[in-house]
Design a protein around this motif. Sequence first.
Motif, short mmCIF file in Angstrom:
data_model
loop_
_atom_site.label_atom_id
_atom_site.label_comp_id
_atom_site.label_asym_id
_atom_site.label_seq_id
_atom_site.Cartn_x
_atom_site.Cartn_y
_atom_site.Cartn_z
N ASP A 74 0.82 -1.21 0.00
CA ASP A 74 0.00 0.00 0.00
C ASP A 74 0.86 1.26 0.00
O ASP A 74 0.40 2.33 0.38
CB ASP A 74 -0.94 0.00 1.20
CG ASP A 74 -0.21 0.03 2.53
OD1 ASP A 74 1.01 -0.19 2.53
OD2 ASP A 74 -0.86 0.25 3.56
N VAL B 173 -0.86 3.76 -2.62
CA VAL B 173 -2.28 3.99 -2.41
C VAL B 173 -2.56 4.63 -1.06
O VAL B 173 -3.45 5.48 -0.94
CB VAL B 173 -3.06 2.67 -2.57
CG1 VAL B 173 -4.54 2.86 -2.32
CG2 VAL B 173 -2.84 2.09 -3.95
N SER B 174 -1.82 4.28 -0.04
CA SER B 174 -2.07 4.84 1.29
C SER B 174 -1.80 6.34 1.35
O SER B 174 -2.30 7.03 2.22
CB SER B 174 -1.24 4.11 2.34
OG SER B 174 0.14 4.32 2.10
N LYS C 259 -7.85 6.73 -3.73
CA LYS C 259 -7.97 5.36 -3.22
C LYS C 259 -9.16 4.65 -3.86
O LYS C 259 -9.07 3.47 -4.22
CB LYS C 259 -8.12 5.38 -1.70
CG LYS C 259 -6.88 5.81 -0.96
CD LYS C 259 -7.14 5.89 0.54
CE LYS C 259 -5.91 6.41 1.25
NZ LYS C 259 -6.13 6.59 2.69
N LYS C 260 -10.27 5.38 -4.01
CA LYS C 260 -11.46 4.77 -4.62
C LYS C 260 -11.20 4.40 -6.08
O LYS C 260 -11.60 3.33 -6.53
CB LYS C 260 -12.65 5.73 -4.52
CG LYS C 260 -13.22 5.85 -3.12
CD LYS C 260 -14.42 6.78 -3.09
CE LYS C 260 -14.99 6.85 -1.69
NZ LYS C 260 -16.17 7.72 -1.61
N CYS D 5 -8.27 3.75 -7.51
CA CYS D 5 -7.34 2.61 -7.57
C CYS D 5 -8.03 1.31 -7.20
O CYS D 5 -7.81 0.28 -7.85
CB CYS D 5 -6.15 2.87 -6.65
SG CYS D 5 -4.99 4.08 -7.29
N LEU D 6 -8.89 1.34 -6.18
CA LEU D 6 -9.60 0.13 -5.78
C LEU D 6 -10.56 -0.31 -6.87
O LEU D 6 -10.65 -1.50 -7.19
CB LEU D 6 -10.35 0.35 -4.46
CG LEU D 6 -11.01 -0.88 -3.85
CD1 LEU D 6 -9.97 -1.94 -3.50
CD2 LEU D 6 -11.82 -0.50 -2.62
N GLU E 244 -13.55 4.24 4.81
CA GLU E 244 -12.26 4.69 4.27
C GLU E 244 -11.15 3.69 4.56
O GLU E 244 -10.24 3.51 3.77
CB GLU E 244 -11.90 6.06 4.84
CG GLU E 244 -10.66 6.65 4.20
CD GLU E 244 -10.34 8.05 4.69
OE1 GLU E 244 -9.20 8.48 4.43
OE2 GLU E 244 -11.19 8.69 5.30
N LEU F 75 -10.69 1.03 1.84
CA LEU F 75 -10.34 1.45 0.49
C LEU F 75 -8.98 0.93 0.05
O LEU F 75 -8.68 0.92 -1.13
CB LEU F 75 -10.38 2.98 0.38
CG LEU F 75 -11.77 3.60 0.50
CD1 LEU F 75 -11.68 5.11 0.42
CD2 LEU F 75 -12.70 3.06 -0.56
N ILE F 76 -8.16 0.54 0.98
CA ILE F 76 -6.89 -0.08 0.64
C ILE F 76 -7.15 -1.58 0.62
O ILE F 76 -7.65 -2.13 1.59
CB ILE F 76 -5.79 0.31 1.65
CG1 ILE F 76 -5.57 1.81 1.58
CG2 ILE F 76 -4.51 -0.45 1.37
CD1 ILE F 76 -4.58 2.34 2.56
#
Length: 191
Positions: free
Chosen positions: A74, A77-78, A85-86, A88-89, A158, A161-162
């Motif tokens: 992560d 993304v983190s 994050k949304k 990428c997910l 939230e 999201l990772i």
Amino acid sequence: MLQRLIDQFCRLLSIVMVAALFLMVVMVFGNVVLRYGFNSGITMSEELSRWLFVWMTFLGALVALRQHAHLGTDTLVSRLPVLGKKICLGLSHLLMLYLCWLMLVGSWKQTIINSGTTSAVMEASMGYFYATGVFFSAFAMLFILNDLYRLLTGKLAESELIGITESEDEVPHGEAEADAAIPLTAPATRK
């Protein structure tokens, strides 16, 4: 309701995996004892253990997918804002759906091709062996679609999201650098 149903299904898969592991251990250990102790053995023990191992692996991958327990990083993304994050997910879920689709199509073709072929010892249809990929990819697609639906409807927190979960053994950020400064060996003493 759907989340609870998926969780119960994963618990059932875990029970099946435990039973498969138990059968594998009993068959392999029993076969070793029979071969070395009595110069005999159970012929189908090795083949059935191999089939159980393959099924257990795919079932475990499903449970790990549900629990977001696969390996991942992560680092990037983190550090992104919530919208990043949304995105990428969502992209990772779309990519996983495509890969599951490819696996579903390929496994289905292999299952059909090998349904008339029998295994060497058990003489069972090899279609059952290749059906592991069909089973995994179909249910993996359902799990991923469920997570994607939750993402698109805003039902994901939230922290979800990772796409990976942190293990309990991980060192929190910042402490790893502090630990790196501590020498691993005691300083040498003068005589």
